[in-house]
Enzyme design. Structure first.
Site, PDB file in Angstrom:
ATOM      1  N   TYR A  83      -2.719  -1.367  10.747  1.00  0.00           N
ATOM      2  CA  TYR A  83      -2.713  -1.660   9.304  1.00  0.00           C
ATOM      3  C   TYR A  83      -1.380  -1.217   8.701  1.00  0.00           C
ATOM      4  O   TYR A  83      -0.733  -1.976   7.970  1.00  0.00           O
ATOM      5  CB  TYR A  83      -3.881  -0.945   8.630  1.00  0.00           C
TER       6      TYR A  83
ATOM      7  N   SER B  14       0.861  -1.184   0.000  1.00  0.00           N
ATOM      8  CA  SER B  14       0.000   0.000   0.000  1.00  0.00           C
ATOM      9  C   SER B  14       0.892   1.226   0.000  1.00  0.00           C
ATOM     10  O   SER B  14       2.057   1.140   0.422  1.00  0.00           O
ATOM     11  CB  SER B  14      -0.859  -0.011   1.269  1.00  0.00           C
TER      12      SER B  14
HETATM   13  N1  LIG Z   1      -8.710  -0.183  -1.416  1.00  0.00           N
HETATM   14  C1  LIG Z   1      -7.653   0.527  -1.142  1.00  0.00           C
HETATM   15  O1  LIG Z   1      -7.707   1.780  -1.086  1.00  0.00           O
HETATM   16  C2  LIG Z   1      -6.322  -0.148  -0.918  1.00  0.00           C
HETATM   17  C3  LIG Z   1      -5.160   0.669  -0.905  1.00  0.00           C
HETATM   18  C4  LIG Z   1      -3.934   0.063  -0.675  1.00  0.00           C
HETATM   19  C5  LIG Z   1      -3.837  -1.301  -0.512  1.00  0.00           C
HETATM   20  N2  LIG Z   1      -4.961  -2.075  -0.548  1.00  0.00           N
HETATM   21  C6  LIG Z   1      -4.787  -3.519  -0.355  1.00  0.00           C
HETATM   22  O2  LIG Z   1      -5.353  -4.208  -1.441  1.00  0.00           O
HETATM   23  C7  LIG Z   1      -5.699  -5.540  -1.044  1.00  0.00           C
HETATM   24  C8  LIG Z   1      -7.099  -5.861  -1.543  1.00  0.00           C
HETATM   25  O3  LIG Z   1      -8.033  -5.001  -0.909  1.00  0.00           O
HETATM   26  P1  LIG Z   1      -9.275  -4.365  -1.677  1.00  0.00           P
HETATM   27  O4  LIG Z   1      -9.098  -2.904  -1.679  1.00  0.00           O
HETATM   28  O5  LIG Z   1      -9.537  -5.067  -2.953  1.00  0.00           O
HETATM   29  O6  LIG Z   1     -10.427  -4.659  -0.603  1.00  0.00           O
HETATM   30  P2  LIG Z   1     -11.604  -5.760  -0.562  1.00  0.00           P
HETATM   31  O7  LIG Z   1     -12.516  -5.556  -1.723  1.00  0.00           O
HETATM   32  O8  LIG Z   1     -12.133  -5.680   0.803  1.00  0.00           O
HETATM   33  O9  LIG Z   1     -10.858  -7.131  -0.815  1.00  0.00           O
HETATM   34  C9  LIG Z   1     -10.156  -7.813   0.193  1.00  0.00           C
HETATM   35  C10 LIG Z   1     -10.114  -9.267  -0.184  1.00  0.00           C
HETATM   36  O10 LIG Z   1      -9.310  -9.954   0.787  1.00  0.00           O
HETATM   37  C11 LIG Z   1     -10.021 -11.116   1.157  1.00  0.00           C
HETATM   38  N3  LIG Z   1      -9.616 -11.635   2.450  1.00  0.00           N
HETATM   39  C12 LIG Z   1      -9.683 -11.071   3.674  1.00  0.00           C
HETATM   40  N4  LIG Z   1      -9.242 -11.923   4.608  1.00  0.00           N
HETATM   41  C13 LIG Z   1      -8.884 -13.059   3.967  1.00  0.00           C
HETATM   42  C14 LIG Z   1      -8.365 -14.302   4.363  1.00  0.00           C
HETATM   43  N5  LIG Z   1      -8.149 -14.612   5.648  1.00  0.00           N
HETATM   44  N6  LIG Z   1      -8.087 -15.233   3.406  1.00  0.00           N
HETATM   45  C15 LIG Z   1      -8.319 -14.986   2.112  1.00  0.00           C
HETATM   46  N7  LIG Z   1      -8.854 -13.842   1.669  1.00  0.00           N
HETATM   47  C16 LIG Z   1      -9.119 -12.891   2.582  1.00  0.00           C
HETATM   48  C17 LIG Z   1     -11.489 -10.703   1.141  1.00  0.00           C
HETATM   49  O11 LIG Z   1     -12.301 -11.872   1.122  1.00  0.00           O
HETATM   50  P3  LIG Z   1     -13.845 -11.914   1.611  1.00  0.00           P
HETATM   51  O12 LIG Z   1     -14.670 -11.472   0.434  1.00  0.00           O
HETATM   52  O13 LIG Z   1     -14.062 -13.333   1.993  1.00  0.00           O
HETATM   53  O14 LIG Z   1     -13.959 -10.960   2.770  1.00  0.00           O
HETATM   54  C18 LIG Z   1     -11.501  -9.917  -0.164  1.00  0.00           C
HETATM   55  O15 LIG Z   1     -11.586 -10.777  -1.258  1.00  0.00           O
HETATM   56  C19 LIG Z   1      -5.546  -5.582   0.466  1.00  0.00           C
HETATM   57  O16 LIG Z   1      -4.330  -6.214   0.799  1.00  0.00           O
HETATM   58  C20 LIG Z   1      -5.493  -4.113   0.856  1.00  0.00           C
HETATM   59  O17 LIG Z   1      -4.763  -3.893   2.035  1.00  0.00           O
HETATM   60  C21 LIG Z   1      -6.190  -1.533  -0.744  1.00  0.00           C
END
Ligand SMILES: NC(=O)c1ccc[n+]([C@@H]2O[C@H](COP(=O)([O-])OP(=O)(O)OC[C@H]3O[C@@H](n4cnc5c(N)ncnc54)[C@H](OP(=O)(O)O)[C@@H]3O)[C@@H](O)[C@H]2O)c1
Length: 270
Positions: free
Chosen positions: A147, A134
Site C-alpha cells: 500500500y 496518504s
Molecule cells: N481511511 C483512511 O484512513 C485513509 C487514509 C489515507 C488515505 N486514504 C485513501 O482514501 C481513499 C478513499 O478511501 P476511504 O478511506 O474512503 O475508504 P473506503 O470507504 O473503503 O472507500 C474506497 C472507495 O474506493 C472504491 N474503489 C475500490 N476499488 C475501486 C475500483 N477498482 N474502481 C473504482 N472504485 C474503487 C470503493 O468502491 P466499492 O464501494 O465498490 O468497494 C470505495 O468507494 C483511498 O485512496 C485510500 O487509500 C484513506
C-alpha cells in the site's frame, strides 16, 4: 456557471463525503463508483448528483464516464482520484494477483483517469487534478509495504506531473489523509495470507492491533472532503494538503531515519 467535479470511488467514505460536500457548495457533482445501480449510498437520495459507473480497472468505463459527465455539464473543472484500498499483511504472504490489483487500482487506474482527462483540461486551458495519496505516501508503517509503495508512487508521480501541466494552467494537488474512519480498515482491506506460512503470525497480530487502533481513532471523512474542497477552490499552486496527520509528518521530517524507525518499532512492540 457552476463548476463540475468528477470523483472516483464515491460509494463510501471519503469519496461519498466529498460528493456531498461539493453538492452543498452548489457544484455539479459526478459521483462515480463501481456499482451505481446496486449499491445504495447517501448520494442516491439526491437526484441532481450524477451517479455513473466507473471502475478504475476498466479503461472503457473511465472514458465513458468522462464523456457522459462532459455531455451533461459541458465541462469538468476538477477530477478527484479517490478510489483505492489497502493491501495489508506480511509481504511474503502476498501473491502476484494481489500486488497487481493493488497497483492497478491505486496507481495505474489513477494514471488512466488523468491521461483521459488531460486533452480536455488542455483544451480548456484550466483544470485541477486532486490525487488522494496518504500520510502513508510520505512515511511508512509495518505491514502496509505494498500500500505504501502505491501511495509513494502517487506522490512522486504527482510532484513531477505538476511541472509539465502548469504551462496549460492545470493544477495538481495531493491530499494526504492520516487516519480516517471509513471502510478502509475493514470492508475494503485486502488481507495477505499464505497457507502454511505462520512465521509472521505473532508480529502480524501485535502490529495489526496497533494499526487498527489508529483507524478507530480516525476522524470523520467529512474533514478530508473539506480539505479536498479547499484544494479544488484555491488559486494557489500549492501541491500538498495533509489532513489529520496528527503531527506525524513533522515528526518524520525532524527525525533521522534510524530514530523514526526505532520509534515505530517501539510503538508496535510495546
Ligand atoms: N481511511 C483512511 O484512513 C485513509 C487514509 C489515507 C488515505 N486514504 C485513501 O482514501 C481513499 C478513499 O478511501 P476511504 O478511506 O474512503 O475508504 P473506503 O470507504 O473503503 O472507500 C474506497 C472507495 O474506493 C472504491 N474503489 C475500490 N476499488 C475501486 C475500483 N477498482 N474502481 C473504482 N472504485 C474503487 C470503493 O468502491 P466499492 O464501494 O465498490 O468497494 C470505495 O468507494 C483511498 O485512496 C485510500 O487509500 C484513506
Amino acid at each position: 456557471m457552476n463548476k463540475t467535479v468528477l470523483i472516483t470511488g464515491s460509494s463510501t467514505g471519503i469519496g461519498m463525503e466529498t460528493a456531498l460536500f461539493f453538492h452543498k457548495k452548489k457544484w455539479n457533482v459526478v459521483a462515480t463508483m463501481r456499482n451505481p445501480d446496486t449499491r445504495t449510498t447517501d448520494l442516491h437520495a439526491i437526484d441532481d448528483i450524477l451517479k455513473l459507473h466507473l471502475d478504475v480497472l476498466d479503461n472503457k468505463s473511465i472514458t465513458t464516464a468522462i464523456e457522459a459527465a462532459i455531455e451533461k455539464f459541458g465541462k469538468i473543472d476538477v477530477i478527484v482520484n479517490n478510489a483505492g484500498y489497502g493491501l495489508v499483511g506480511a509481504f511474503e504472504a502476498s501473491n502476484h494477483d494481489q500486488i497487481n490489483r493493488q497497483f492497478d487500482t491505486n496507481v495505474f487506474g489513477l494514471m488512466t483517469v488523468i491521461r483521459e482527462i488531460l486533452p480536455t483540461f488542455r483544451k480548456q486551458q484550466s483544470g485541477t487534478i486532486i490525487n488522494i495519496a496518504s500520510i502513508g505516501g510520505r512515511l511508512a508503517f509495518p505491514l502496509y509495504s505494498l500500500y505504501h509503495a502505491t501511495k509513494w508512487a502517487v506522490e512522486g508521480f504527482s510532484e513531477s506531473l505538476q511541472y509539465e501541466l502548469k504551462p496549460f494552467n492545470i493544477k495538481v494537488k495531493v491530499v494526504e489523509p492520516g487516519p480516517i474512519k471509513t471502510d478502509f480498515y475493514d470492508r475494503s482491506a485486502d488481507i495477505m495470507k499464505k497457507q502454511g506460512l505462520t512465521a509472521y503470525d505473532g508480529y502480524v497480530e501485535r502490529a495489526m492491533k496497533i494499526m487498527l487502533g489508529f483507524g478507530e481513532k480516525g476522524v470523520h471523512p467529512r474533514v478530508v472532503a473539506s480539505t479536498i474542497y479547499k484544494a479544488a477552490s484555491t488559486n494557489s499552486w500549492k501541491l500538498r494538503y495533509p489532513v489529520n496527520t496528527q503531527g506525524m509528518l513533522a515528526i518524520r521530517k525532524l527525525m533521522p531515519d534510524a530514530l523514526f524507525s526505532g520509534l515505530v518499532r517501539t510503538v508496535i512492540t510495546k
